[in-house]
Design an enzyme around this catalytic site. Structure first.
Site, mmCIF file in Angstrom:
data_model
loop_
_atom_site.group_PDB
_atom_site.id
_atom_site.type_symbol
_atom_site.label_atom_id
_atom_site.label_comp_id
_atom_site.label_asym_id
_atom_site.label_seq_id
_atom_site.Cartn_x
_atom_site.Cartn_y
_atom_site.Cartn_z
ATOM 1 N N ALA A 7 0.907 -1.123 -0.286
ATOM 2 C CA ALA A 7 0.255 0.203 -0.186
ATOM 3 C C ALA A 7 1.097 1.285 0.024
ATOM 4 C CB ALA A 7 -0.713 0.045 1.233
ATOM 5 N N ARG A 13 -2.921 9.330 -10.924
ATOM 6 C CA ARG A 13 -3.946 9.322 -11.389
ATOM 7 C C ARG A 13 -5.879 9.608 -10.760
ATOM 8 N NH1 ARG A 13 -5.756 5.525 -15.697
ATOM 9 N NH2 ARG A 13 -4.451 3.427 -14.272
ATOM 10 N N GLY A 76 9.552 -0.387 -5.894
ATOM 11 C CA GLY A 76 8.612 -1.114 -6.999
ATOM 12 C C GLY A 76 8.283 -2.075 -5.727
ATOM 13 N N LYS A 346 -34.319 15.172 18.094
ATOM 14 C CA LYS A 346 -32.907 14.703 18.407
ATOM 15 C C LYS A 346 -32.844 15.086 19.991
ATOM 16 C CE LYS A 346 -30.597 17.067 21.003
ATOM 17 N NZ LYS A 346 -30.474 18.109 21.339
ATOM 18 N N ASN A 372 -50.121 14.971 21.152
ATOM 19 C CA ASN A 372 -50.625 15.827 19.664
ATOM 20 C C ASN A 372 -49.258 16.932 19.760
ATOM 21 O OD1 ASN A 372 -51.149 17.049 17.448
ATOM 22 N ND2 ASN A 372 -52.621 15.691 17.692
ATOM 23 N N ALA A 375 -48.457 21.738 14.802
ATOM 24 C CA ALA A 375 -47.577 22.285 13.560
ATOM 25 C C ALA A 375 -47.142 23.923 14.326
ATOM 26 C CB ALA A 375 -48.605 22.922 12.672
ATOM 27 N N SER A 400 -50.514 24.659 17.912
ATOM 28 C CA SER A 400 -49.837 25.406 17.206
ATOM 29 C C SER A 400 -48.469 26.249 17.295
ATOM 30 C CB SER A 400 -50.369 25.006 15.365
ATOM 31 O OG SER A 400 -51.179 23.928 14.604
HETATM 32 C C1 UD1 Z 1 1.894 -4.810 -10.973
HETATM 33 C C2 UD1 Z 1 2.587 -6.749 -10.984
HETATM 34 C C3 UD1 Z 1 2.357 -6.823 -12.398
HETATM 35 C C4 UD1 Z 1 0.364 -7.113 -12.541
HETATM 36 C C5 UD1 Z 1 -0.447 -5.940 -11.880
HETATM 37 C C6 UD1 Z 1 -1.422 -6.008 -11.789
HETATM 38 C C7 UD1 Z 1 5.132 -6.493 -10.889
HETATM 39 C C8 UD1 Z 1 5.998 -5.896 -10.982
HETATM 40 N N1 UD1 Z 1 4.112 -5.761 -11.383
HETATM 41 O O1 UD1 Z 1 2.147 -3.977 -12.201
HETATM 42 O O2 UD1 Z 1 2.850 -7.754 -12.834
HETATM 43 O O3 UD1 Z 1 -0.421 -7.664 -13.464
HETATM 44 O O4 UD1 Z 1 0.823 -5.480 -10.346
HETATM 45 O O5 UD1 Z 1 -2.593 -4.990 -11.288
HETATM 46 O O6 UD1 Z 1 4.945 -6.497 -9.503
HETATM 47 N N2 UD1 Z 1 3.206 -0.592 -4.591
HETATM 48 C C9 UD1 Z 1 4.367 -0.512 -3.226
HETATM 49 N N3 UD1 Z 1 5.014 -0.686 -3.165
HETATM 50 C C10 UD1 Z 1 6.220 -0.003 -4.807
HETATM 51 C C11 UD1 Z 1 5.060 -0.548 -6.305
HETATM 52 C C12 UD1 Z 1 4.193 -0.687 -5.411
HETATM 53 O O7 UD1 Z 1 3.721 -0.886 -2.508
HETATM 54 O O8 UD1 Z 1 6.999 0.685 -4.912
HETATM 55 C C13 UD1 Z 1 1.924 -1.083 -5.037
HETATM 56 C C14 UD1 Z 1 0.950 -0.188 -4.634
HETATM 57 O O9 UD1 Z 1 0.465 0.400 -3.789
HETATM 58 C C15 UD1 Z 1 0.427 -1.262 -5.548
HETATM 59 C C16 UD1 Z 1 0.545 -2.118 -5.695
HETATM 60 O O10 UD1 Z 1 2.263 -2.139 -5.242
HETATM 61 O O11 UD1 Z 1 -0.999 -1.191 -4.583
HETATM 62 C C17 UD1 Z 1 1.257 -2.786 -7.321
HETATM 63 O O12 UD1 Z 1 1.905 -1.377 -7.899
HETATM 64 P P1 UD1 Z 1 1.265 -1.123 -9.823
HETATM 65 O O13 UD1 Z 1 1.997 -0.329 -9.670
HETATM 66 O O14 UD1 Z 1 -0.304 -0.956 -9.309
HETATM 67 O O15 UD1 Z 1 2.044 -2.728 -10.300
HETATM 68 P P2 UD1 Z 1 2.370 -2.197 -11.518
HETATM 69 O O16 UD1 Z 1 3.419 -2.053 -11.850
HETATM 70 O O17 UD1 Z 1 1.088 -1.956 -11.534
#
Ligand code: UD1
Ligand code: CA
Length: 454
Positions: A7, A13, A76, A346, A372, A375, A400
């Site tokens: 998370a 977006r 990632g 209330k 009763n 109004a 009333s």
């Molecule tokens: C990821 C998967 C992809 C899959 C897709 C499904 C990887 C590399 N790729 O891609 O194969 O099809 O999800 O939606 O895993 N997050 C972190 N920290 C980070 C990056 C992401 O907590 O550094 C969390 C995001 O908040 C999200 C989830 O991981 O909840 C997925 O991240 P997102 O960037 O949506 O992954 P994708 O690149 O779409």
């Protein structure tokens, strides 16, 4: 098992200052839905990886059973899971969920867990008509060989329709080993969790797949449009369950439940109603169009007419409320009470058969049986510093446009004349009235416009 929920992602977006996982679906943060589902699996450890949005995420969802792992910077999905590994129990497999995928069913996760067992790597996959953007499941024969991210995939790999939903389960010691060996040598310069699949294959650990019952269980929220879509999916599911239970919904597509709703038999709900928190509707309760009902109990046979707002109240059996009534917290209405249009109640008790049918404010009052309330009646419960109670005993009749200046008491069976401003107790059984005497001025003439005088 252990559960790790990712998370930390940004959610650009959404175009919002609120972290993505705190946006609400059916009144609950996205991450709250994922936590509820995870908890239903009774994990040994429940770890949430947070980052974007900082401490506001753990603050919003703090709970004693949660461990929070900070990921900063966010490099990632693989890097995200690395932040959690210190908290995981090696003796149990680790299930990885996404905090922005709110509608996964526990039964789907159970199936994935069963498929993977204790010593296989399990991936929840789905076949999509349009797999653009997703990681592709590359198979050799029947066997999963690796996952290739869309951005790293060539044209033939991009033609694969089976995609990674992101949800995986993995033996924990192996997960730790494979995460330690990840590199970010790829199109996005990220540490991909998905690379553990090829690592498992190389180590001779079988990789297996399971599928969800419905595609929407795996959909994530990246934009307000996707949030709105999943909201409708979820509401339609909830409406479907109520229909199965025998509730009549005038239109399941125009029904919103943000909490829990318990219904007796032969309940009818018209279009455009919103139910929030914990709501209970007894047998034969009817809710008119466009009502908002929150944390309330409405007992058997009661009818709520359109455009009524109920919050923190009880409505007794066979009562009739609305249209356009407002019941605020602490409104406790006994059986066969009637509350009509533009009446606000209330922190007050209305005993059985009491009525306030039009345009009244009843606050901090105890209203007896069969009273009763005419109004335009107002309880003047607030003197600018303190709130005071009004007591109206059984069978009183409040004319009333009366103001009851609390603290004040109206005795049993008393009558208040219309327009009374009651500042002292009204004795039982008598007429009390405070009103300027009516006069007719015989000599009076209506003025005429100056210009018409000539
Ligand atoms: C990821 C998967 C992809 C899959 C897709 C499904 C990887 C590399 N790729 O891609 O194969 O099809 O999800 O939606 O895993 N997050 C972190 N920290 C980070 C990056 C992401 O907590 O550094 C969390 C995001 O908040 C999200 C989830 O991981 O909840 C997925 O991240 P997102 O960037 O949506 O992954 P994708 O690149 O779409
Ligand atoms: Ca995503």
């Amino acid at each position: 098992m252990n559960v790790v929920i990712l998370a930390a992602g940004m959610g650009k977006r959404m175009r919002s200052d609120l972290p993505k996982v705190l946006h609400r679906l059916a009144g609950k943060p996205l991450l709250g839905h994922v936590l509820d589902c995870a908890r239903s699996l009774a994990p040994k450890r429940l770890v949430v990886v947070y980052g974007h949005g900082g401490e506001s995420v753990p603050q919003a969802l703090a709970a004693p059973d949660l461990t929070w792992a900070l990921q900063a910077p966010q490099l990632g999905t693989g890097h995200a899971v690395m932040q959690a590994v210190a908290h995981l129990d090696d003796a149990a497999p680790t299930l990885i969920l996404y905090g922005d995928v709110p509608l996964t069913r526990a039964s789907t996760l159970q199936r994935l867990l069963q498929t993977a067992g204790a010593d296989r790597l399990g991936v929840l996959t789905v076949n999509l008509a349009d797999p653009t953007g997703y990681g592709r499941i590359v198979r050799q024969g029947d066997q999963i060989a690796r996952i290739v991210e869309h951005k790293d995939a060539d044209a033939s790999t991009r033609a694969i329709r089976e995609v990674n939903t992101g949800i995986m389960v993995c033996p924990t010691p192996a997960l730790k080993r494979w995460l330690g060996a990840l590199s970010n040598d790829n199109a996005q310069k990220e540490y991909y969790l998905t690379d553990i699949v090829a690592a498992a294959v190389a180590d001779g650990v079988p990789v297996v797949a399971a599928q969800p019952d419905a595609e929407w269980e795996t959909l994530g929220v990246n934009s307000k449009a996707q949030l709105a879509e999943l909201e409708r999916v979820h509401q339609r599911e909830q409406a479907g369950r109520l229909l199965e239970d025998g509730v009549t919904l005038a239109d399941p597509a125009r029904f919103d439940l943000r909490g829990t709703l318990r219904c007796g038999r032969d309940v009818e709900i018209d279009v455009g109603c919103v139910f929030e928190g914990e709501v209970e509707l007894g047998d034969r309760v009817r809710i008119g169009a466009h009502c908002v009902v929150r944390n309330a109990r409405i007992e058997a046979g009661a009818e709520i007419l359109p455009f009524t707002h109920i919050d923190g109240a009880r409505v007794g059996a066979d009562a009739r409320i609305g249209p356009y009534a407002r019941l605020r917290p602490g409104a406790d209405l006994a059986e066969d009470t009637h509350v009509g249009n533009f009446v606000e109640i209330k922190n007050s008790v209305l005993a059985a058969h009491a009525k306030a049918n039009h345009l009244a404010y009843v606050g901090d009052a105890d209203v007896g049986q069969r009273v009763n309330i005419g109004a335009g009646t107002i309880t003047c419960n607030y003197d600018g510093a303190n709130k005071w109670r009004t007591v109206i005993e059984d069978d009183a009749f409040i004319g009333s446009d009366t103001q009851l200046v609390a603290p004040v008491r109206v005795g049993k069976g008393a009558t208040l004349g219309a327009g009374t401003t009651l500042t002292k107790d009204a004795p039982a059984g008598k007429l009390t009235v405070s009103r300027a005497k009516q006069v007719t001025v015989e000599s009076w003439q209506r003025p005429v416009k100056q210009s018409q005088r000539g």
